[in-house]
Design a protein around this motif. Structure first.
Motif, PDB file in Angstrom:
ATOM      1  N   ARG A 147      20.902  42.534  79.955  1.00 37.46           N
ATOM      2  CA  ARG A 147      22.280  42.033  79.883  1.00 37.46           C
ATOM      3  C   ARG A 147      23.091  43.271  80.042  1.00 37.46           C
ATOM      4  O   ARG A 147      24.044  43.295  79.028  1.00 37.46           O
ATOM      5  CB  ARG A 147      22.567  41.300  78.378  1.00 37.46           C
ATOM      6  CG  ARG A 147      21.695  40.122  78.524  1.00 37.46           C
ATOM      7  CD  ARG A 147      22.624  39.022  77.590  1.00 37.46           C
ATOM      8  NE  ARG A 147      21.938  37.703  77.639  1.00 37.46           N
ATOM      9  CZ  ARG A 147      21.463  36.952  76.762  1.00 37.46           C
ATOM     10  NH1 ARG A 147      21.237  37.433  75.528  1.00 37.46           N
ATOM     11  NH2 ARG A 147      20.873  35.847  77.061  1.00 37.46           N
ATOM     12  N   GLY A 148      22.952  43.968  81.016  1.00 38.02           N
ATOM     13  CA  GLY A 148      23.817  45.104  81.193  1.00 38.02           C
ATOM     14  C   GLY A 148      23.668  46.426  80.092  1.00 38.02           C
ATOM     15  O   GLY A 148      24.424  47.248  80.241  1.00 38.02           O
ATOM     16  N   LYS A 149      22.746  46.373  79.269  1.00 40.33           N
ATOM     17  CA  LYS A 149      22.545  47.442  78.299  1.00 40.33           C
ATOM     18  C   LYS A 149      20.985  47.968  78.303  1.00 40.33           C
ATOM     19  O   LYS A 149      20.236  47.313  78.709  1.00 40.33           O
ATOM     20  CB  LYS A 149      22.818  47.002  76.943  1.00 40.33           C
ATOM     21  CG  LYS A 149      24.284  46.864  76.547  1.00 40.33           C
ATOM     22  CD  LYS A 149      24.701  46.568  75.143  1.00 40.33           C
ATOM     23  CE  LYS A 149      25.734  45.871  74.708  1.00 40.33           C
ATOM     24  NZ  LYS A 149      25.879  44.950  73.596  1.00 40.33           N
ATOM     25  N   THR A 150      21.096  49.298  78.269  1.00 44.55           N
ATOM     26  CA  THR A 150      19.835  50.040  78.209  1.00 44.55           C
ATOM     27  C   THR A 150      19.170  49.936  76.825  1.00 44.55           C
ATOM     28  O   THR A 150      20.134  50.635  76.060  1.00 44.55           O
ATOM     29  CB  THR A 150      19.895  51.161  78.972  1.00 44.55           C
ATOM     30  OG1 THR A 150      20.414  51.172  80.270  1.00 44.55           O
ATOM     31  CG2 THR A 150      18.500  51.825  79.543  1.00 44.55           C
ATOM     32  N   LEU A 151      18.199  49.572  76.646  1.00 43.01           N
ATOM     33  CA  LEU A 151      17.718  49.720  75.452  1.00 43.01           C
ATOM     34  C   LEU A 151      16.014  50.181  75.382  1.00 43.01           C
ATOM     35  O   LEU A 151      15.487  49.954  76.440  1.00 43.01           O
ATOM     36  CB  LEU A 151      17.663  48.291  74.590  1.00 43.01           C
ATOM     37  CG  LEU A 151      17.120  47.019  75.131  1.00 43.01           C
ATOM     38  CD1 LEU A 151      15.747  46.805  75.119  1.00 43.01           C
ATOM     39  CD2 LEU A 151      18.004  45.997  74.750  1.00 43.01           C
ATOM     40  N   ALA A 152      15.730  50.883  74.369  1.00 44.21           N
ATOM     41  CA  ALA A 152      14.149  51.350  74.200  1.00 44.21           C
ATOM     42  C   ALA A 152      13.334  50.326  73.641  1.00 44.21           C
ATOM     43  O   ALA A 152      13.600  49.629  72.636  1.00 44.21           O
ATOM     44  CB  ALA A 152      14.156  52.451  73.222  1.00 44.21           C
ATOM     45  N   SER A 153      12.482  49.875  74.180  1.00 41.28           N
ATOM     46  CA  SER A 153      11.428  48.560  73.876  1.00 41.28           C
ATOM     47  C   SER A 153      10.211  49.032  72.812  1.00 41.28           C
ATOM     48  O   SER A 153       9.795  50.180  73.208  1.00 41.28           O
ATOM     49  CB  SER A 153      10.842  47.928  75.112  1.00 41.28           C
ATOM     50  OG  SER A 153       9.819  47.137  74.738  1.00 41.28           O
ATOM     51  N   GLY A 154      10.004  48.132  72.081  1.00 32.37           N
ATOM     52  CA  GLY A 154       8.751  48.428  71.348  1.00 32.37           C
ATOM     53  C   GLY A 154       7.488  48.002  72.214  1.00 32.37           C
ATOM     54  O   GLY A 154       7.841  47.589  73.341  1.00 32.37           O
ATOM     55  N   ALA A 155       6.159  47.977  71.713  1.00 35.21           N
ATOM     56  CA  ALA A 155       5.149  47.508  72.463  1.00 35.21           C
ATOM     57  C   ALA A 155       5.220  46.175  72.475  1.00 35.21           C
ATOM     58  O   ALA A 155       5.304  45.359  71.382  1.00 35.21           O
ATOM     59  CB  ALA A 155       3.809  47.911  71.645  1.00 35.21           C
ATOM     60  N   VAL A 156       5.364  45.364  73.708  1.00 30.77           N
ATOM     61  CA  VAL A 156       5.262  44.067  73.813  1.00 30.77           C
ATOM     62  C   VAL A 156       4.191  43.532  74.850  1.00 30.77           C
ATOM     63  O   VAL A 156       4.339  43.891  76.108  1.00 30.77           O
ATOM     64  CB  VAL A 156       6.778  43.669  74.048  1.00 30.77           C
ATOM     65  CG1 VAL A 156       6.851  42.121  74.210  1.00 30.77           C
ATOM     66  CG2 VAL A 156       7.680  44.142  73.325  1.00 30.77           C
ATOM     67  N   PRO A 157       3.313  42.641  74.390  1.00 32.84           N
ATOM     68  CA  PRO A 157       2.219  42.111  75.416  1.00 32.84           C
ATOM     69  C   PRO A 157       2.684  41.251  76.092  1.00 32.84           C
ATOM     70  O   PRO A 157       3.706  40.501  75.570  1.00 32.84           O
ATOM     71  CB  PRO A 157       1.192  41.738  74.296  1.00 32.84           C
ATOM     72  CG  PRO A 157       1.513  41.962  72.864  1.00 32.84           C
ATOM     73  CD  PRO A 157       3.182  42.450  73.223  1.00 32.84           C
ATOM     74  N   MET A 158       2.126  41.005  77.342  1.00 32.35           N
ATOM     75  CA  MET A 158       2.552  39.939  78.305  1.00 32.35           C
ATOM     76  C   MET A 158       2.471  38.541  77.369  1.00 32.35           C
ATOM     77  O   MET A 158       1.831  38.221  76.742  1.00 32.35           O
ATOM     78  CB  MET A 158       1.599  39.648  79.429  1.00 32.35           C
ATOM     79  CG  MET A 158       1.967  38.639  80.359  1.00 32.35           C
ATOM     80  SD  MET A 158       1.015  38.278  81.628  1.00 32.35           S
ATOM     81  CE  MET A 158      -0.016  37.131  80.923  1.00 32.35           C
ATOM     82  N   GLY A 159       3.695  37.922  77.608  1.00 33.60           N
ATOM     83  CA  GLY A 159       3.999  36.344  77.072  1.00 33.60           C
ATOM     84  C   GLY A 159       4.750  36.542  75.716  1.00 33.60           C
ATOM     85  O   GLY A 159       5.214  35.308  75.226  1.00 33.60           O
ATOM     86  N   HIS A 160       4.836  37.758  75.215  1.00 32.12           N
ATOM     87  CA  HIS A 160       5.359  37.988  73.999  1.00 32.12           C
ATOM     88  C   HIS A 160       6.788  38.079  74.077  1.00 32.12           C
ATOM     89  O   HIS A 160       7.345  38.469  74.976  1.00 32.12           O
ATOM     90  CB  HIS A 160       4.814  39.016  73.029  1.00 32.12           C
ATOM     91  CG  HIS A 160       3.462  38.574  72.743  1.00 32.12           C
ATOM     92  ND1 HIS A 160       2.962  39.043  71.171  1.00 32.12           N
ATOM     93  CD2 HIS A 160       2.234  38.254  73.241  1.00 32.12           C
ATOM     94  CE1 HIS A 160       1.751  38.590  71.065  1.00 32.12           C
ATOM     95  NE2 HIS A 160       1.268  38.211  72.429  1.00 32.12           N
ATOM     96  N   LYS A 161       7.434  37.708  72.938  1.00 28.64           N
ATOM     97  CA  LYS A 161       9.129  37.974  72.930  1.00 28.64           C
ATOM     98  C   LYS A 161       9.862  39.402  72.475  1.00 28.64           C
ATOM     99  O   LYS A 161       9.025  39.918  71.641  1.00 28.64           O
ATOM    100  CB  LYS A 161       9.661  37.019  71.770  1.00 28.64           C
ATOM    101  CG  LYS A 161       9.369  35.551  72.203  1.00 28.64           C
ATOM    102  CD  LYS A 161       9.754  34.527  71.289  1.00 28.64           C
ATOM    103  CE  LYS A 161       9.085  34.399  69.885  1.00 28.64           C
ATOM    104  NZ  LYS A 161       7.494  34.411  70.236  1.00 28.64           N
TER     105      LYS A 161
END
Lengths: 400, 121
Positions: free
Chosen positions: B50-64
């Motif tokens: 959504r136009g913003k850059t953010l640092a992700s946590g560990a998120v497995p495929m299919g997860h939110k």
């Protein structure tokens, strides 16, 4: 497309002999009989049955509907002899439908070995008889599909379920019938669903059926949510519901039926699988095959089964088409999967492409093409205790 | 719940692709505050959502994954519809699952039989 014409005017896409045990005590004998025909192409002898010794109206109704299902050509009932199942009435219903109906009572025939031999002999004759069933022209308007999801993960609701919804829409547009189910997996979608009903009265009944399911699961203290669902990224029952709901497609909902009710005409129907009255007999459907059996009892010729985690099941009586929701699972279990809906996530096709591929597959399976689970010999079956009250008149479309 | 429109529930992958989301994350409807990972995403991955850059946590495929900050008690929105509530404040980019949200209807259960239904329901 040619179908097997039955005396009630319905047309079958398979012509199988069913061996039905009427209590668990007759299960082994029945299985031995079926195993003698495993070598036949298409494995046309299937095993079904009810394990309980106590009588149950629901089990009677479901067994009767299964034994007179359009995919069934003949039935051998196997009774121990002392159980409560009303074998006389079931036998009469099968005979009245014009199908060959056999009955073996183990205590009278003289035990395991003699009953197996007598049963095998009966089936050899019955197979010759049902080979003469007339084949007649059949169209998509004659087809009833049942839709179900199992082994769901977060990709089920993104790819396979909406693709099933699309195929369901295509069949309904062609005059056919689609049944979706498991009101306990529609918790959270009830008001949206109510808004899609053909009449306001039906809308109220649809909402009530989901509220009944929510209450039922609340009393049991456990919703329709397995550990694998959470491992696959689904967190809550309502999240799983929204994904499951997309199997119903976008058509107007024409009716609400209960197990054993055959839709009176083409359209989209919700099957209410949660028992009526006070909570008893435990969980409504203890596994996916219990739901598949109920869809088939409502006349489903073909089952569309969406899976993300990777279920392998098929069913007795009606073929199961497996729609795999992601390509990771598809590649790992491709022998068990008929359709790779995961290609949507890998930009190798659109939702519409997969929906149309699936619709084409339904028609080919109706013409006789084997599904993966049929080819692998899957013929799972389970039927347990339940109790239902009849549906209200407002649940069905007015027949013109 | 009665305010859902048909269009939000018919949200699908193609409409999601038209958004400016990173290809590894699908946001199914405009009202959603979570996206779905369609590949395993490692912790610290930089995602443009959504136009913003953010640092992700560990998120497995299919997860939110949270695509915006979510307050404690706020509804989690996916498919344009509520799928439960946040049980603590959730930062943008965080993995959203049983540790920080709950059902508004019934408990979810782990394989060990433990109820993930949180207090106060």
């Amino acid at each position: 497309m040619l179908g097997y014409l039955r005396s009630d005017g319905r047309k079958g896409i398979r012509n199988v002999i069913v061996v039905a045990y009427l209590v668990e005590c007759a299960h082994h004998v029945s299985r031995e009989i079926v195993s003698r025909f495993k070598h036949l192409p298409g494995q046309p002898v299937h095993l079904i049955g009810f394990p309980g010794c106590f009588p149950n109206k629901y089990a009677n109704q479901v067994m009767t509907k299964l034994c007179t299902h359009p995919n069934v050509g003949g039935v051998l009932l196997v009774s121990l002899g002392c159980e409560s199942f009303d074998r006389a009435n079931l036998g009469k219903a099968i005979q009245a439908s014009g199908r060959p109906a056999g009955l073996q009572i183990i205590q009278e025939t003289g035990g395991t070995r003699k009953t197996v031999e007598a049963g095998v002999k009966w089936i050899e004759e019955a197979l010759k008889t049902i080979a003469k069933v007339p084949r007649v022209e059949m169209s998509p308007a004659d087809i009833i599909i049942g839709t179900i999801c199992g082994g769901s993960d977060a990709t089920s609701g993104l790819t396979a379920n909406p693709a099933i919804g699309l195929a369901s829409d295509l069949l309904v547009e062609a005059g056919g019938t689609s049944i979706f189910e498991e009101t306990g997996e529609l918790i959270g979608c009830e008001h949206h669903m109510g808004g899609r009903a053909r009449t306001p009265e039906l809308g109220k009944e649809l909402i009530r059926s989901v509220e009944k399911a929510a209450h039922y699961y609340d009393v049991l203290g456990h919703g329709s949510f397995a550990a694998g669902n959470a491992e696959g990224g689904l967190t809550t029952l309502e999240e799983k519901s929204l994904g499951a709901y997309s199997k119903s497609g976008s058509k107007t909902i024409d009716g609400l039926i209960k197990p054993g009710d055959v839709p009176p005409r083409g359209g989209l129907y919700l099957l209410d699988v949660v028992p009526d009255g006070e909570v008893r007999f435990g969980f409504p459907n203890i596994s996916d095959n219990a739901e598949i059996v109920e869809l088939i009892a409502c006349g489903a010729h073909v089952i569309l089964f969406s899976t993300g985690r990777g279920s392998v099941v098929g069913s007795a009586i009606s073929p199961v088409i497996k729609v795999c929701a992601n390509s990771v699972t598809y590649r790992r279990m491709s022998e068990d999967m008929d359709i790779d809906a995961g290609r949507i996530l890998e930009s190798r096709g659109s939702l519409e492409d997969v929906g149309r591929e699936l619709y084409g597959k339904i028609l080919r399976v109706a013409e006789g093409e084997q599904t993966c689970s049929e080819g692998l010999g899957h013929q799972e079956f389970i039927l347990t205790y339940k109790s239902f009250e009849p549906i209200w008149p407002s649940c069905l479309p007015v027949i013109r | 719940m009665s305010t859902h429109s048909k269009t939000t529930l018919n949200a699908n992958v193609e409409t999601a692709r038209e958004s400016d989301a990173d290809p590894r994350v699908l946001i199914l409807a405009a009202a959603d505050n979570v996206g779905t990972a369609i590949a395993d995403i490692a912790a610290g991955t930089s995602l443009k959502l959504r136009g913003k850059t953010l640092a992700s946590g560990a998120v497995p495929m299919g997860h939110k994954i949270a695509v915006q900050p979510i307050a404690q008690g706020e509804k989690i929105i996916k498919f344009g519809a509520p799928i439960g509530s946040a049980t603590r404040p959730i930062a943008a980019g965080e993995h959203v699952h049983t540790q920080n949200m709950k059902s508004d209807y019934l408990a979810s259960f782990g394989r060990d039989g433990s109820s993930r239904m949180l207090q106060g329901h």
